[in-house]
Design a protein around this motif. Structure first.
Motif, mmCIF file in Angstrom:
data_model
loop_
_atom_site.group_PDB
_atom_site.id
_atom_site.type_symbol
_atom_site.label_atom_id
_atom_site.label_comp_id
_atom_site.label_asym_id
_atom_site.label_seq_id
_atom_site.Cartn_x
_atom_site.Cartn_y
_atom_site.Cartn_z
ATOM 1 N N VAL A 133 0.701 -0.971 -0.153
ATOM 2 C CA VAL A 133 -0.304 0.107 -0.292
ATOM 3 C C VAL A 133 1.015 1.179 -0.348
ATOM 4 C CG1 VAL A 133 -2.050 1.519 1.432
ATOM 5 C CG2 VAL A 133 -1.820 -1.314 0.862
ATOM 6 N N ARG A 134 2.140 0.974 0.748
ATOM 7 C CA ARG A 134 3.272 2.824 0.480
ATOM 8 C C ARG A 134 3.678 2.612 -0.208
ATOM 9 N NH1 ARG A 134 7.319 3.792 0.860
ATOM 10 N NH2 ARG A 134 8.424 1.486 0.927
ATOM 11 N N ALA A 135 3.948 1.175 -1.153
ATOM 12 C CA ALA A 135 5.021 1.798 -2.354
ATOM 13 C C ALA A 135 3.943 2.207 -3.810
ATOM 14 C CB ALA A 135 5.436 0.426 -2.053
ATOM 15 N N ASN A 136 3.110 1.857 -3.073
ATOM 16 C CA ASN A 136 2.449 2.349 -4.948
ATOM 17 C C ASN A 136 1.441 2.936 -4.145
ATOM 18 O OD1 ASN A 136 3.760 -0.304 -6.382
ATOM 19 N ND2 ASN A 136 3.259 -1.412 -4.074
ATOM 20 N N GLU A 137 0.687 4.033 -3.895
ATOM 21 C CA GLU A 137 -0.090 5.078 -2.794
ATOM 22 C C GLU A 137 -1.632 3.993 -3.528
ATOM 23 O OE1 GLU A 137 0.620 7.947 -5.083
ATOM 24 O OE2 GLU A 137 2.291 8.839 -3.747
ATOM 25 N N LEU A 138 -1.602 2.923 -2.480
ATOM 26 C CA LEU A 138 -3.081 2.261 -2.844
ATOM 27 C C LEU A 138 -4.065 2.046 -1.083
ATOM 28 C CD1 LEU A 138 -1.831 -1.444 -3.516
ATOM 29 C CD2 LEU A 138 -2.124 0.945 -5.709
ATOM 30 N N PRO A 167 -11.861 8.416 -0.495
ATOM 31 C CA PRO A 167 -12.903 8.970 -0.906
ATOM 32 C C PRO A 167 -14.422 8.028 -0.863
ATOM 33 C CG PRO A 167 -11.548 10.134 0.028
ATOM 34 C CD PRO A 167 -11.136 9.779 -0.707
ATOM 35 N N GLU A 168 -14.190 8.228 -2.249
ATOM 36 C CA GLU A 168 -15.088 7.201 -3.279
ATOM 37 C C GLU A 168 -15.538 6.747 -3.818
ATOM 38 O OE1 GLU A 168 -11.767 9.124 -6.033
ATOM 39 O OE2 GLU A 168 -12.312 9.841 -4.383
ATOM 40 N N GLN A 169 -14.146 5.762 -2.859
ATOM 41 C CA GLN A 169 -14.003 3.676 -2.579
ATOM 42 C C GLN A 169 -15.175 3.740 -2.005
ATOM 43 O OE1 GLN A 169 -9.950 3.634 -3.238
ATOM 44 N NE2 GLN A 169 -10.467 1.777 -5.155
ATOM 45 N N LEU A 170 -14.884 4.303 -0.983
ATOM 46 C CA LEU A 170 -15.404 4.009 0.442
ATOM 47 C C LEU A 170 -16.417 4.219 0.181
ATOM 48 C CD1 LEU A 170 -13.115 6.028 2.975
ATOM 49 C CD2 LEU A 170 -13.580 3.487 2.565
ATOM 50 N N LYS A 171 -17.510 5.123 0.278
ATOM 51 C CA LYS A 171 -18.737 6.040 -0.301
ATOM 52 C C LYS A 171 -19.281 4.636 -1.829
ATOM 53 C CE LYS A 171 -22.141 8.428 -0.988
ATOM 54 N NZ LYS A 171 -23.663 7.258 -1.104
ATOM 55 N N ALA A 172 -18.662 4.029 -2.412
ATOM 56 C CA ALA A 172 -18.965 2.897 -3.492
ATOM 57 C C ALA A 172 -19.260 1.153 -3.008
ATOM 58 C CB ALA A 172 -18.570 3.521 -4.645
ATOM 59 N N HIS A 173 -18.283 0.985 -1.829
ATOM 60 C CA HIS A 173 -18.663 -0.323 -1.063
ATOM 61 C C HIS A 173 -19.404 0.247 0.136
ATOM 62 C CE1 HIS A 173 -16.711 -3.991 -0.044
ATOM 63 N NE2 HIS A 173 -16.742 -3.075 0.973
ATOM 64 N N VAL A 193 -11.249 -3.228 4.424
ATOM 65 C CA VAL A 193 -11.341 -4.128 2.894
ATOM 66 C C VAL A 193 -11.032 -3.550 1.705
ATOM 67 C CG1 VAL A 193 -13.004 -5.382 1.594
ATOM 68 C CG2 VAL A 193 -13.787 -5.276 4.178
ATOM 69 N N VAL A 194 -11.637 -2.399 1.949
ATOM 70 C CA VAL A 194 -11.207 -1.312 0.118
ATOM 71 C C VAL A 194 -9.385 -1.400 0.097
ATOM 72 C CG1 VAL A 194 -10.949 0.527 -1.174
ATOM 73 C CG2 VAL A 194 -12.887 0.285 0.750
ATOM 74 N N ILE A 195 -8.955 -1.834 0.637
ATOM 75 C CA ILE A 195 -7.261 -1.309 0.464
ATOM 76 C C ILE A 195 -7.075 -2.717 0.513
ATOM 77 C CG2 ILE A 195 -5.283 -1.684 2.266
ATOM 78 C CD1 ILE A 195 -6.575 1.386 3.718
ATOM 79 N N GLU A 196 -7.596 -3.955 0.942
ATOM 80 C CA GLU A 196 -7.315 -5.389 0.597
ATOM 81 C C GLU A 196 -7.665 -5.294 -0.374
ATOM 82 O OE1 GLU A 196 -9.321 -7.870 3.145
ATOM 83 O OE2 GLU A 196 -7.388 -7.413 4.871
ATOM 84 N N ASN A 197 -9.400 -4.799 -1.062
ATOM 85 C CA ASN A 197 -9.048 -4.975 -2.129
ATOM 86 C C ASN A 197 -7.908 -4.074 -3.313
ATOM 87 O OD1 ASN A 197 -11.601 -5.903 -1.359
ATOM 88 N ND2 ASN A 197 -13.098 -4.503 -2.268
ATOM 89 N N ASN A 198 -8.121 -2.620 -2.959
ATOM 90 C CA ASN A 198 -6.706 -2.263 -3.546
ATOM 91 C C ASN A 198 -5.445 -2.871 -4.147
ATOM 92 O OD1 ASN A 198 -8.811 -0.498 -3.967
ATOM 93 N ND2 ASN A 198 -7.587 1.456 -2.480
ATOM 94 N N VAL A 199 -4.935 -3.788 -2.390
ATOM 95 C CA VAL A 199 -3.920 -4.538 -3.164
ATOM 96 C C VAL A 199 -3.979 -5.717 -4.085
ATOM 97 C CG1 VAL A 199 -2.615 -6.176 -1.996
ATOM 98 C CG2 VAL A 199 -3.108 -3.626 -1.333
ATOM 99 N N ALA A 200 -5.348 -6.467 -4.106
ATOM 100 C CA ALA A 200 -5.842 -7.685 -4.731
ATOM 101 C C ALA A 200 -5.561 -6.720 -6.124
ATOM 102 C CB ALA A 200 -7.138 -8.446 -4.478
ATOM 103 N N GLU A 201 -6.081 -6.173 -6.870
ATOM 104 C CA GLU A 201 -6.159 -5.720 -8.190
ATOM 105 C C GLU A 201 -4.914 -5.658 -8.465
ATOM 106 O OE1 GLU A 201 -8.801 -1.812 -10.622
ATOM 107 O OE2 GLU A 201 -9.047 -2.454 -8.499
#
Length: 441
Positions: A360-365, A369-375, A406-414
């Protein structure tokens, strides 16, 4: 304040802290004076207790408190100056032979590790895909029909068959002795739906109202009732009433009863499909995310801080004790639980947390806010009043933090799926959802 930093082994460090005694003594005197203004003691008016008396009564505890505060401040300052990321609490001990006018402490602690992640394009990840078929919709409709079935009493000479609801009295004995939970009157269950052990259902199937029967029943070795598991009981069962089940037809009235606004069968099927697709999406996300995390761990190199692992072990222990308490286990909160039972899971959690944080840190994941709202909107969509659910999430920082994770984990998975060699595999709806087991339950 003089500070030295020493590497002991791997992640363990030691800082030596030297503090001037004068600063400690001045702070102790200052706190004792403030205490003297408010302390109540027999024989003295409030605020009139002599400082010497206050010092005699409270001096040791105030000195200990000040020392803790000063050492804590010194440690935080030294760690910040050395740019150390401290894991857990330091173990602090006073050193002998300090220079005159000073007191010296050793603070031994761990730091968070450097996380090295290899080339993600070299890892293979199996990604599952599932399609919501007409068959899945049909099976869901059948479950909905069963949930809304009605019952009508059968004729007295009718035999119990699969799908019927029977009302029975029964009593079981093992070696001629009754046992806990082995007797009931007016007990109802549905024949053929796995609510009772097979031998019990087989015995009742074909019986008529008013009939009684004695039969043996062998409890499985893994039966939840430990007192009877693996034993054979003799049961006497009497059928009191047999009711035939009636499943509602799938029509406009049925659709209306389920709250479908258009109240048509097509609209009902479309609504079921939308809900199933939402559930499939979350199940796939969970399954594919687990595969991604396994792939990440396979390419990560890091040492684990023992303090973090031990803290995670304690969290797992607390969870296990809470579970035991919920099951009614006596003195569950005092249960002795060996660390080794939880260590593999704790180590994996800590390792995964550190690796994900580095990605997350290395790749700014970080979660936007818009991801939180969408989820949250997606989570709320299946409820009758989605706007209330959305407000419920946003009104609590802890709930919002859970969604953010959860959103951060989804970003990492993607991110990982975009780098790795992805092998796509189609699985059936039943395989993904375990619908057969759900229907039986």
């Amino acid at each position: 304040m003089a500070v030295t930093v020493e590497t002991l082994e791997k992640l363990e460090r030691k800082i030596t802290l030297s503090l001037p005694l004068a600063a400690i003594q001045n702070e102790v005197e200052s706190r004792l004076k403030r205490l003297a203004r408010t302390v109540k003691m027999d024989g003295f008016r409030p605020g009139k207790v002599p400082l010497s008396v206050v010092s005699q009564r409270y001096g040791y505890s105030v000195h200990y408190e000040v020392l803790n505060d000063k050492v804590g401040e010194a440690f935080s300052q030294a760690a910040n100056e050395a740019k150390l990321r401290v894991a857990g609490q330091p173990r602090i001990s006073e050193k002998e032979g300090a220079p005159e006018g000073e007191v010296t402490f050793d603070a031994v602690f761990e730091v968070f590790p450097e996380v090295k992640i290899g080339d993600l394009s070299e890892v293979e990840v199996e990604k599952l895909e599932t399609e919501v078929t007409d068959g899945a919709i049909d099976r869901t409709l059948e479950i909905l029909r069963k949930q809304r079935r009605s019952f009508a009493q059968r004729a007295l000479d009718a035999a119990a068959q699969d799908g019927d609801r029977v009302t029975v009295d029964f009593e079981g004995k093992i070696d001629g002795e009754p046992f806990a939970g082995g007797k009931a009157e007016g007990f109802q269950f549905l024949v053929g739906e796995g609510q009772m052990l097979k031998e019990f259902e087989d015995a009742v199937r074909g019986m008529k109202s008013g009939e009684s029967k004695t039969f043996p029943l062998a409890f499985p070795e893994d039966y939840h009732g430990k007192d009877v598991a693996g034993k054979t009981a003799d049961f006497l069962v009497t059928v009191k009433k047999i009711e035939a089940s009636h499943l509602p037809e799938v029509n406009e009235q049925f659709a209306k009863s389920l709250g479908i606004l258009e109240a048509t069968v097509d609209a009902l099927r479309a609504d079921i499909k939308k809900n199933l697709e939402r559930e499939v999406k979350f199940r796939l996300l969970g399954r594919n995310k687990a595969a991604v995390m396994d792939a990440l761990l396979s390419k990560a190199e890091l040492d684990l801080p023992n303090a973090s692992v031990q803290a995670e072990i304690e969290r797992l222990k607390d969870g296990a004790r809470a579970d035991l308490k919920q099951r009614g286990i006596k003195d569950a909160d005092k249960a002795e639980l060996p660390d080794d039972i939880f260590r593999p899971q704790a180590e994996r959690r800590v390792r995964l947390g550190l690796v994900v944080a580095e990605v997350v840190r290395a790749n700014e994941l970080q979660a936007k806010p818009e991801q939180l709202k969408a989820h949250i909107d997606e989570l709320a969509a299946s409820y009758e009043k989605p706007e209330d659910v959305v407000r419920w999430y946003f009104s609590d920082r802890q709930r919002l933090g859970e969604v953010e994770a959860v959103v951060i984990e989804n970003n990492v998975a993607e991110f990982v799926l975009g780098k790795a060699k992805v092998n796509t595999k189609s699985v059936s709806f039943d395989e993904l959802m375990g619908s057969a087991a759900q229907a039986q339950a």
